[in-house]
Enzyme design. Structure first.
Site, PDB file in Angstrom:
ATOM      1  NE  ARG A  46      45.440   9.054  53.860  1.00 21.03           N
ATOM      2  CZ  ARG A  46      45.353  10.297  54.275  1.00 21.03           C
ATOM      3  NH1 ARG A  46      44.152  10.880  54.363  1.00 21.03           N
ATOM      4  NH2 ARG A  46      46.429  10.987  54.600  1.00 21.03           N
ATOM      5  CG  ASP A  50      36.423   4.188  53.097  1.00 19.23           C
ATOM      6  OD1 ASP A  50      37.228   5.130  53.177  1.00 19.23           O
ATOM      7  OD2 ASP A  50      35.737   3.955  52.081  1.00 19.23           O
ATOM      8  NE  ARG A 110      31.785  -0.006  51.526  1.00 19.64           N
ATOM      9  CZ  ARG A 110      31.645   1.027  52.355  1.00 19.64           C
ATOM     10  NH1 ARG A 110      32.661   1.836  52.602  1.00 19.64           N
ATOM     11  NH2 ARG A 110      30.475   1.254  52.927  1.00 19.64           N
TER      12      ARG A 110
END
Length: 281
Positions: A60, A62, A211
């Site tokens: 999934r 973002d 990230r």
């Protein structure tokens, strides 16, 4: 999210890609535009179905994150699949918005589950330290870092993060979910156009992990921290305020890896087990 396919249904694998800038992530959210929502609605329309068919995805992503090699599966009634399979890909192309594409639709092997069968996911993060900024044609896919970056220092930092660890210091914790992951590859290269590209491959990722890792390594690359610092943060096991979660638009899911068909069932069982680190002896 089962490996079991109901009698009379066919499990179909979808290989797809999308530009994430105008999506609120993958998963369906009421009142928001999402990748899953767009594909499920397009599939419902082109098959003339009353209700949407739910997709299960490998990872999934973002809001703002892109994908070139995303994988999902959907269970369709066998009669519907047979009636539409020859034209389904072309019809989806005509119905879907231009920022999401389904490239392939194939019957999945027995025990295939897009999420639990995956043995690794590979992401790329792209950043430029060009003093003039980002090429306007790449601005939706490359982060601008306004400091010169030392490639060797960033790769030295990356070496301290490889292997199986509890990445709690680099993840957004979710109730009931483990933050233990096996980081298989983490390396930086400078492309001929000057863009620095990180390859990040792991058996799975927790929320914000890539990230956050990139944010830590950029802090090393621009000289604010030594190459040992990201590993020290990892070992401490708690969030460090100096680790910034970089913006999503530089991140792309490039590829998902799966085992041989005869190993799918074993992989599904392994992936469903909540992991823990073995104590040192």
């Amino acid at each position: 999210m089962s490996e079991r396919v109901e009698p009379g249904c066919v499990r179909v694998r979808l290989d797809l890609g999308y530009d994430g800038r105008d999506f609120s992530g993958w998963a369906v959210q009421r009142g928001r535009r999402t990748v899953q929502g767009e594909i499920q609605e397009a599939l419902r329309v082109v098959t003339r179905s009353a209700e949407p068919f739910e997709l299960t995805v490998a990872g999934r992503t973002d809001a703002g994150v892109h994908a070139r090699g995303q994988v999902a599966h959907v269970d369709l009634p066998a009669g519907l699949w047979e009636a539409h399979r020859e034209q389904l890909l072309r019809r989806l192309a005509g119905r879907l918005p231009h920022d999401v594409r389904v490239w392939r639709l194939t019957p999945a092997p027995e025990h295939f589950n897009a999420r639990f069968s995956a043995i690794w996911r590979r992401y790329a993060y792209r950043v430029t330290d060009d003093p003039g900024g980002v090429d306007p044609l790449l601005r939706g896919h490359v982060l601008w870092h306004n400091w010169p970056l030392d490639l060797d220092a960033m790769n030295a930092a990356a070496a301290h993060l490889l292997g199986e660890h509890d990445f709690a210091a680099y993840c957004k914790k979710r109730d009931g979910a483990t933050t233990i992951r096996r980081l298989l590859d983490l390396r930086w290269e400078r492309r001929p156009d000057g863009v620095l590209e990180a390859t990040v491959r792991a058996d799975a990722f927790c929320h914000n992990m890539v990230r956050s890792l990139v944010g830590a390594m950029l802090f090393v690359g621009d000289g604010h921290r030594p190459p040992t610092w990201p590993g020290e943060v990892l070992a401490a096991g708690v969030r460090d305020s100096a680790v910034h979660v970089v913006r999503p638009h530089g991140l792309t899911l490039e590829e998902v890896g799966y085992p041989a068909d005869d190993a799918l069932a074993a992989r599904n069982a392994e992936a469903r087990n909540l992991r823990s680190l073995l104590p040192c002896r």
